[in-house]
Motif scaffolding. Structure first.
Motif, PDB file in Angstrom:
ATOM      1  N   GLY A   5     -24.191  38.384  30.368  1.00  0.00           N
ATOM      2  CA  GLY A   5     -24.190  37.039  30.927  1.00  0.00           C
ATOM      3  C   GLY A   5     -23.451  36.046  30.064  1.00  0.00           C
ATOM      4  N   PRO A   6     -23.255  34.821  30.577  1.00  0.00           N
ATOM      5  CA  PRO A   6     -22.437  33.811  29.899  1.00  0.00           C
ATOM      6  C   PRO A   6     -23.157  33.020  28.805  1.00  0.00           C
ATOM      7  N   GLU A   7     -24.469  33.018  28.790  1.00  0.00           N
ATOM      8  CA  GLU A   7     -25.167  32.166  27.819  1.00  0.00           C
ATOM      9  C   GLU A   7     -25.100  32.729  26.399  1.00  0.00           C
ATOM     10  N   GLN A   8     -25.459  31.895  25.429  1.00  0.00           N
ATOM     11  CA  GLN A   8     -25.377  32.278  24.025  1.00  0.00           C
ATOM     12  C   GLN A   8     -26.519  33.216  23.647  1.00  0.00           C
ATOM     13  N   TRP A   9     -26.162  34.321  22.979  1.00  0.00           N
ATOM     14  CA  TRP A   9     -27.157  35.288  22.527  1.00  0.00           C
ATOM     15  C   TRP A   9     -27.171  35.330  21.000  1.00  0.00           C
ATOM     16  N   ARG A  55     -31.866  30.571  23.544  1.00  0.00           N
ATOM     17  CA  ARG A  55     -32.854  29.630  24.096  1.00  0.00           C
ATOM     18  C   ARG A  55     -34.283  30.146  23.891  1.00  0.00           C
ATOM     19  N   GLN A  56     -34.434  31.465  23.858  1.00  0.00           N
ATOM     20  CA  GLN A  56     -35.760  32.034  23.613  1.00  0.00           C
ATOM     21  C   GLN A  56     -36.200  31.774  22.177  1.00  0.00           C
ATOM     22  N   PRO A  68     -31.507  35.883  24.254  1.00  0.00           N
ATOM     23  CA  PRO A  68     -30.815  34.596  24.353  1.00  0.00           C
ATOM     24  C   PRO A  68     -31.335  33.620  23.302  1.00  0.00           C
ATOM     25  N   THR A  78     -26.495  42.636  25.055  1.00  0.00           N
ATOM     26  CA  THR A  78     -26.291  41.263  25.527  1.00  0.00           C
ATOM     27  C   THR A  78     -25.496  41.271  26.826  1.00  0.00           C
TER      28      THR A  78
END
Length: 276
Positions: free
Chosen positions: A126-130, A66-67, A64, A124
């Motif tokens: 889920g809905p979050e940005q990767w 965010r990481q 992700p 990848t």
């Protein structure tokens, strides 16, 4: 941080619970080490999957976004500077994607591919940005361009697993076929390759030796510091003795002078009396 960092924390936690504290040689990463780069590059160059393909993909495990942002201490580089992961900066020193890009830049220098290649990311969900580009989207684009034969190397995995044998070699292959491609072929990971195993073993041995050497040098420095402290205290003690002795001599001289002055005064008084 998402993998090795959490693994280290769990190891230390378990060891603390067991009240067991062995010497641990901590290796943060080895993606930029020459032995790994050479072994990986050789495995790609020598594979028939690469030799028979029209396009080469380097597929890393996804993460992700965010990481990635967590690894940017400035909060002003990641995803904010164009091609942020391709730039050398203290702000992406610990960035996973920057590591991936740097790895392939070095591998490409060794291989000097005679076919086009691209870096992409897999697994990848889920809905979050990767991290982009995703291998699924890349394969769709390649199919539209008329590319039929694709080979895929997975630098994140030194041993094949479900994410290479199933996701790449089966799922991505089947999806690519449906798009009009001929095949997606997985270039086997390093696995039990003799040269790789030997070079990795030598690397671990060197790291262990380096750790012991650094520990010994630290102990020597510590002992040296302790000796210097002892020598300093001894010097201070001797200096104090000298100072005490000096003060003693000064006091004795003062006393002698006082006595001499007293005798002189008495002698003067007697002489005056005799004159009178």
């Amino acid at each position: 941080e998402a993998t090795s960092g959490s693994t280290f924390r769990e190891v230390y936690k378990v060891l603390d619970e067991l009240d067991y504290h062995p010497e641990i040689v901590k290796i943060e990463h080895y993606y930029s080490e020459e032995f790994y780069l050479k072994a990986f590059a050789d495995s790609v160059m020598n594979s028939k999957e690469y030799k028979e393909s029209e396009y080469l993909l380097f597929s890393f495990h996804g993460l992700p976004v965010r990481q990635l942002k967590k690894a940017d201490p400035s909060n002003s580089h990641c995803q904010k500077v164009e091609n942020c992961c391709e730039k050398v900066s203290e702000n992406n020193e610990f960035c996973y994607k920057a590591h991936c890009v740097k790895t392939i830049m070095k591998v490409a220098d060794i291989i000097d591919p005679d076919i086009p290649f691209k870096v992409c990311y897999q697994s990848t969900f889920g809905p979050e940005q990767w991290i982009k580009p995703n291998i699924v989207n890349v394969l769709e684009d390649l199919a539209e361009e008329g590319i039929k034969k694709v080979s895929v190397a997975c630098p994140s995995f030194t041993a094949d697993c479900l994410e290479t044998l199933e996701e790449i070699a089966v799922e991505n292959h089947e999806d690519f076929e449906k798009l009009g491609g001929e095949y997606v072929k997985l270039i086997p990971s390093l696995n039990d390759n003799d040269d790789w195993v030997k070079s990795f073993a030598n690397y671990l041995h060197d790291k262990e030796f380096e750790s012991k050497l650094n520990e010994r040098l630290f102990q020597i420095e510590k002992d040296k510091t302790m000796e210097m402290k002892i020598e300093k205290k001894e010097a201070e003690r001797k200096l104090q003795l000298v100072e005490t002795e000096k003060n003693k001599i000064i006091d004795e001289l003062k006393f002698s002078i006082q006595q001499a002055n007293s005798v002189k005064q008495i002698a003067v008084s007697e002489a005056v009396k005799d004159i009178e």
